[in-house]
Structure formats: C-alpha cells, structure tokens
Enzyme design. Sequence first.
Site, PDB file in Angstrom:
ATOM      1  N   LYS A   1       0.828  -1.211   0.000  1.00  0.00           N
ATOM      2  CA  LYS A   1       0.000   0.000   0.000  1.00  0.00           C
ATOM      3  C   LYS A   1       0.862   1.260   0.000  1.00  0.00           C
ATOM      4  O   LYS A   1       1.908   1.310   0.644  1.00  0.00           O
ATOM      5  CB  LYS A   1      -0.933  -0.008   1.214  1.00  0.00           C
ATOM      6  CG  LYS A   1      -1.923  -1.173   1.194  1.00  0.00           C
ATOM      7  CD  LYS A   1      -2.798  -1.206   2.430  1.00  0.00           C
ATOM      8  CE  LYS A   1      -2.008  -1.514   3.679  1.00  0.00           C
ATOM      9  NZ  LYS A   1      -2.881  -1.726   4.861  1.00  0.00           N
TER      10      LYS A   1
ATOM     11  N   THR B   1      -7.100   9.540   8.652  1.00  0.00           N
ATOM     12  CA  THR B   1      -6.843   8.279   7.947  1.00  0.00           C
ATOM     13  C   THR B   1      -6.903   7.079   8.884  1.00  0.00           C
ATOM     14  O   THR B   1      -6.479   5.981   8.512  1.00  0.00           O
ATOM     15  CB  THR B   1      -5.459   8.328   7.285  1.00  0.00           C
ATOM     16  OG1 THR B   1      -4.458   8.564   8.295  1.00  0.00           O
ATOM     17  CG2 THR B   1      -5.393   9.442   6.253  1.00  0.00           C
TER      18      THR B   1
ATOM     19  N   CYS C   1      -7.360  -1.409   8.055  1.00  0.00           N
ATOM     20  CA  CYS C   1      -8.410  -2.350   8.457  1.00  0.00           C
ATOM     21  C   CYS C   1      -9.545  -2.343   7.443  1.00  0.00           C
ATOM     22  O   CYS C   1     -10.037  -3.392   7.007  1.00  0.00           O
ATOM     23  CB  CYS C   1      -8.973  -1.956   9.830  1.00  0.00           C
ATOM     24  SG  CYS C   1      -7.748  -1.745  11.128  1.00  0.00           S
TER      25      CYS C   1
ATOM     26  N   GLY D   1      -7.721   3.863  10.555  1.00  0.00           N
ATOM     27  CA  GLY D   1      -8.450   2.671  10.138  1.00  0.00           C
ATOM     28  C   GLY D   1      -8.449   2.378   8.661  1.00  0.00           C
ATOM     29  O   GLY D   1      -9.195   1.501   8.204  1.00  0.00           O
ATOM     30  N   THR D   2      -7.612   3.060   7.894  1.00  0.00           N
ATOM     31  CA  THR D   2      -7.605   2.812   6.446  1.00  0.00           C
ATOM     32  C   THR D   2      -7.199   1.373   6.123  1.00  0.00           C
ATOM     33  O   THR D   2      -7.787   0.726   5.254  1.00  0.00           O
ATOM     34  CB  THR D   2      -6.650   3.783   5.724  1.00  0.00           C
ATOM     35  OG1 THR D   2      -5.372   3.754   6.382  1.00  0.00           O
ATOM     36  CG2 THR D   2      -7.184   5.200   5.747  1.00  0.00           C
TER      37      THR D   2
END
Length: 513
Positions: free
Chosen positions: A185, A218, A223, A220-221
């Site tokens: 990512k 941002t 998860c 919890g992006t």
Amino acid sequence: MSVPRVLAIAGTDPTGGAGLQADLKAIAAHDGYGMGVVTALVAQNTHGVRSVHVPDVAFLREQLDAVSDDVTIDAVKIGMLGTAPVVRVVTDWLREHRPPVVVVDPVMVATSGDRLLDEDAAAAMGALFGLADLVTPNRAELQVLAGLAGAGAAAGAAPASLSSLSSLDAARLVASTWDVLVLAKGGHDEGPTSDDVLVSPSGSARRFTAPRVATANTHGTGCSLSSAIATLAARHGDWELAVGVAKPWLTAALRGADALEVGSGNGPIDHGAVIRALLPEVRFTDVWWSDVDSVLQATIECGFLVGLRDGTLDADVFAGYLAQDVHYLRAYEQHLAALAASAAGAGAGAGPGAAAAGAGRGPAAAAFWAAAAEGCAAEARDLHHRRLAGTHADDPVHPTCAGYLAHLQEAADSGSAAVLAAAVLPCFRVYAWVGAQLGAAPDGHAFADWITAYGDPGFAASSAEATRLVEEMAAAATPIERGRMARAFRRSTEWELAFFAMPLVGAAGEFTC
C-alpha cells in the site's frame, strides 16, 4: 447471488474508526454480512492507543468455534493479533476451517505509530501467512515482513541489507517466501497519487492508482481496505477486481473523512461515503410527511371530506365549518405575517434558531410569507363570506378551532421562526394534498368553488414553496430544534384532521386533538 458472509478477527476500537468496528462497516459498505471475533480489547481514540487487554486465548478459540460450528464462512479478514499465543490459536483454527478467501492485514504498527504486535508474535506470523491468500501491509509493516522473510522467519526486524529494499522488491520477497499475494500500500508515500501494488508469488505486479487525498483523518484505512477486499473477493472470485473496486471506495471514504468530525486527532474515514452518494436525498419534510401518513389517510376518509367530495354534505354543516375557518384564517394570517417579518430580519419570532442563522430568510422568503398572509385575508373575506349562512356569521370559536389556534400560538411563542414555520406548513400541504385527492368537481357540484380552491395549481405551488423554505430551515437547525419542528408539524397535521372532523361531531367538541 448470496451475500458474502465475512468473518473479521481483530481487536477493537471504541471510537469506531479502526479494528473490528471498521471491519464491520467496510464489509457492510460492500453488501457483505459481517461477523466478528475479538482478539484484543484496545483502549484507544484518535490520538493513539492507551492500553491493550488480551482475553484468555481459550476464549478466543471458543469464539472462533462458535462461528465456524454454525455459519458457512465465505471469507476471513484477520487483523490485530497482538501476541504469539493469539497468532497460534488463529493459525490452528484456520488450518481446520479455512474458507475460500483469507486476507491478513498484519497489524504491527498503527498509523499513529503505536506498536500493535510484539516481537514473538511477529515471528509466529509466518505460519499464518502460509494459509493466507492476500497480505496487506503498510510500508513500515512491509519492511518488517521482508526482514522476517529474509531471515527465514526467525527475526523480528529486517537486517540492514533488507531494510533498504524498495517496496516492490520487499513485496516480491514476502510473496515468494509465503506463496501469498501481497498488496503493497502506498498511503504513507508522498506525491499526488496513492499507488497500491498487487504482487503475486511469481513476481508479477499490477499497480492501482488513485488521487492522494489531503486529509489527516486516515485512522483505520488499513483495516477498512482489507475487509473491503475480502468481501469483494468473496463476491467476484478475482483478486484484481476486488482491489480495483475497493480502491476508489477507499478514496471516497478518505474524501468524506473530514466532514465526519470524529475526534480531535487522526480521525476515521467515512465508510458510508459511496453509499450515501447513491442514496436519494433525504428531505426532512418528506420524512415528516411519511410520519403522518396514517393521519392523512384518516383525514381523507373522514365524513366531512367524503360528503364534500360526493356533494352530499349538508349545506348548514358546511357553513358551520366555514365560520370556524374564518376564525382560523384570521389568526393564521397573523402568524404568516410574523414569519414574513422574521424572514425580513425584524419582528417577533426571529429567535436564535435556524431562521436567525439565515436559513429561510431574505427578501424572497419575506415576500412569500407576506403574500400568503394577504391570501389568507382575501380568502376569509371573499370565498368564506360569500358562502356563510346568516345563522353562522357570528358563531363563536369551536373548542377544536381554539385548540388548533392555541397550538399555533405556542409555536409562535417558542422564539423560533423555524418551529412556527413547521407548525403552519400542514395548512399548506394538507390542503393541497386534499385538493389532489378530491380531484376536479363536475359541473353543477354543490361545492365546486371550494373543491376548485383546494385543487388550485397556484395554491399547490405555494405549498411547494412553503415546504422548500421549511426544509431549508430544518437543514440548518440543530437536532434539538429540528425535533421541535417535527413535533410541531405532526401536531398541526393532527389538528388538521380534527378540524375537518369538527363539523360532524357537534358543538361540544368531542373530537379534539
């Protein structure tokens, strides 16, 4: 097609932005049925993790078995595990109950920088990766995984020779070591785009690009993205499609993050942004109208309107109704004039509420309410007086009429122009709706002029404009004031029914609202 049944195995976030709560939101956002097994109870907020409580691993296994003994699981997303015993329990369970889709988000380092996986647990992750289809590390986690891979899964940190690997090379090393897809990512990178690269065990790679969203919210992006991908993979049966659909969803969720205003630190993304954009606009006045549907049905079915529609209503009963309507319109005119003054920025009812904040105000709004007030006076003077029988010209105010007027006065005394506007709106909307229900009167109908007045297109347009102004006020109001508006609207609609029923229940006022 059945809804994908997706099990999230993760820690908690009491603020709802990350962990199991975010997983379930992301699964639901992609039309999956979310289930959750808790690995750790995390005391955290948008500023970081305060403490972590890991329940006994025997209870973790009981949770996992309770789900798999009963439910067919289409996909599993594995998030925070925390300790080596937890990793081993999940790994053992997965060997026995492996669903078609397994996504591991190796939660090692939170966006806030907090370490969420101890060294022993990191070393134990290799066996879990061997059972996964896809691993979704962020940049920091990818370097840790590359170190594990390069050291034969025996070390918890990357040797110097591995720490300098590019993200793509690190992803290829991880993918080939554990025969697993890796989504490297790019959320923590720089530049105008956020690029994620899906790397296969063979080393092939596909890049997924999206505009970088300028937001600090941002939380919890990782998860959320991994849970979305798991759900989509269970539906589409293809990993590239799953990533390709999840990526723009996450971009929209990031774009909507600031508007959530959750927390004062690194806030959460907006999981419902895409869904909300697809839904029809919800107007408060439409919700209020639906709320009073049963009252409206009782209104159109009441004996007075039935008799008015078919022409069988006794003329003297109708004259008695008109006499009360004159009393009503005289007071109603004053309330409309007060709204006109408020909209112009002066007079009673300006108050501290939504109208005072600018909604529903201005020259056009003031002119509308003033014209409506003048229309009330003209209607009372012309149409009503022309139809009144002499025996009803001096009728006193009926208790039902008095009750309705007291309700309107209470709204006027509230100090909120928005509440008063909501209270007067049913006289517009109910009458226009009744006109549409009654239809056109045939030639020679005894009450043709009155039915025509109900169904007048000009009055329907006025009703629409009054609704627009009240909707504007409701949208700008606080929830407390909006609730007062809703209750004023509901009560006025109930009084409209009582007013129509009034002529056929006698002067004693048996039917009151």
